[in-house]
Scaffold this active site. Structure first.
Site, PDB file in Angstrom:
ATOM      1  N   TYR A   9       7.099  -2.142   2.820  1.00 18.02           N
ATOM      2  CA  TYR A   9       6.183  -1.179   2.200  1.00 18.02           C
ATOM      3  C   TYR A   9       6.207   0.114   3.020  1.00 18.02           C
ATOM      4  O   TYR A   9       6.418   0.086   4.240  1.00 18.02           O
ATOM      5  CB  TYR A   9       4.744  -1.691   2.238  1.00 18.02           C
ATOM      6  CG  TYR A   9       4.407  -2.737   1.219  1.00 18.02           C
ATOM      7  CD1 TYR A   9       3.901  -2.369  -0.028  1.00 18.02           C
ATOM      8  CD2 TYR A   9       4.551  -4.088   1.497  1.00 18.02           C
ATOM      9  CE1 TYR A   9       3.565  -3.338  -0.971  1.00 18.02           C
ATOM     10  CE2 TYR A   9       4.217  -5.061   0.560  1.00 18.02           C
ATOM     11  CZ  TYR A   9       3.720  -4.682  -0.674  1.00 18.02           C
ATOM     12  OH  TYR A   9       3.383  -5.632  -1.596  1.00 18.02           O
ATOM     13  N   ASP A  65      -1.424  -3.438  -6.685  1.00 21.46           N
ATOM     14  CA  ASP A  65      -2.760  -3.010  -7.102  1.00 21.46           C
ATOM     15  C   ASP A  65      -2.745  -1.742  -7.942  1.00 21.46           C
ATOM     16  O   ASP A  65      -1.763  -1.005  -7.949  1.00 21.46           O
ATOM     17  CB  ASP A  65      -3.590  -2.708  -5.843  1.00 21.46           C
ATOM     18  CG  ASP A  65      -4.538  -3.840  -5.540  1.00 21.46           C
ATOM     19  OD1 ASP A  65      -4.576  -4.808  -6.308  1.00 21.46           O
ATOM     20  OD2 ASP A  65      -5.242  -3.739  -4.518  1.00 21.46           O
TER      21      ASP A  65
END
Lengths: 254, 254
Positions: free
Chosen positions: A111, A52
């Protein structure tokens, strides 16, 4: 024709994410542009993870096809000469022509979500962490995170805009560490829904500051409802650290 | 009239240093501008350390005089509302009217120089560390640094542009740490000549990569000649961490 696989690191601050879109510059667009200039061909990269806007990566993976005579291992170096400082090719290598970064089985992704937890914001941390001024209880965050480990339907932890049908994913582990004022939430799993890590981070931040009890995490998981806005942690704290493919080849960062 | 002392943190990347100058925006200029807007007075801050272009600070100190009715402890919060994200007031308090941040005796300053040492640059580190791709020997760097501790004439470690007469300074300690790919050189002393920490860092980087033997540091110190260009490490790695005054009051970061 050869297929080249690249390991890509970037500071996402000044990009509208990975994927090409009309409203701003993206990492994919810069890579296509510089690769096309380098090779004299019309290059289109295919990325593993369409991060994103504002999200960073140390180990995103992409492929592209080229007739270029530059040896595959040298393409990364050559491309780095043309790229802006906030995008770096960490490795380049030849891959099978049918190898696609999103259609491999047995993938694990890692992540990290970074939080700067202090009374005042730190201007040297603002680009790469979310600022939280409330005192945070790490043990409670770990307890809350423990409910998420394993195979679950994570529909409660995805954005309402998600349109995938299967919302079951497996989280292999969530580690939460605190060093001084820096808190890191490290999540590994076989796949993540849209905004899933940021919603997990936003939820665990609420647990850490005592707004939720740790058991609230299990309750949210069990209710199986797409999240309404409000607990998605901001993008600057998120880094795609590594994508591990079970097959040969590119396994994370050197 | 009151004198207000502020503790200032900033990301120096986008500033031409602290001190007002004609060629670009500086931290001092932004503080004067926002404080003048906040108070309706013509405010001029006086800084403790006039950091160079691109150098960062977590604990620079400054004072200014004001008739503002805003309580001294609240001035920092009020100012933070007006400041850009890359400058943060960490504390504000009243100081004696004759207190000057550069004319105090018994001051110790701590700087950190950050190095990212890996085969490829990391786009998330580029703003706050110098990139060194050569393997570095930390023990040799420590050995080299040990020659600098104590009171010495540091004329060999200052820029040719320095015009101070007394070039004797005292270094209380140099700690060198490595965590993963991050190397930190932490230097504490009673004062630093122009570019001194960056020249020390540049010299120790040469020691670390084996270009200099550690004893070369003592040789450079002994020769007592203003450095010619070439070993000043780049500004992005440098952070002014703390200024400690022996008197009451502002002692570093909370």
């Amino acid at each position: 024709m050869r297929r080249i696989r690249i390991l890509v690191a970037y500071d996402g601050t000044d990009y509208c994410g990975w994927q090409i879109q009309p409203n701003g510059i993206t990492v994919e667009e810069v890579l296509n542009d510089k690769l096309s200039k380098l090779t004299g061909e019309d290059i289109h990269v295919i990325g593993a993870s369409r991060t994103d806007s504002g999200v960073h990566a140390l180990g995103n993976v992409a492929v592209f096809d080229t007739e270029s005579p530059i040896p595959p291992e040298r393409l990364g170096y050559a491309l780095n000469q043309k790229l802006p400082e906030d995008i770096v090719i960490v490795r380049s290598e030849e891959a099978p022509l049918d190898w696609h970064p999103r259609y491999q089985k047995q993938v694990t992704k890692t992540y990290e979500y970074h939080i700067y937890n202090a009374a005042f914001p730190n201007p040297l941390k603002r680009r790469y962490s979310a600022f939280v001024s409330y005192p945070m209880d790490i043990e409670k965050m770990r307890k809350g995170a423990s409910f998420l480990v394993g195979e679950h339907d994570f529909v409660s932890f995805c954005n309402v805009r998600t349109n995938v049908e299967d919302t079951v994913r497996r989280i292999d582990g969530i580690e939460i560490d605190k060093k001084g004022e820096d808190i890191t939430i490290r999540v590994t799993g076989n796949g993540f829904l849209y905004n899933m890590v940021r919603i997990i981070a936003g939820t665990l931040i609420r647990v850490g500051r005592g707004f939720y009890i740790p058991e609230k995490v299990k309750e949210i998981l069990d209710v199986k409802e797409r999240t309404k806005a409000g607990v998605t942690a901001p993008p600057e704290g998120l880094v795609l650290v590594e994508i591990k493919y079970d097959c040969q080849g590119l396994e994370g960062r050197e």
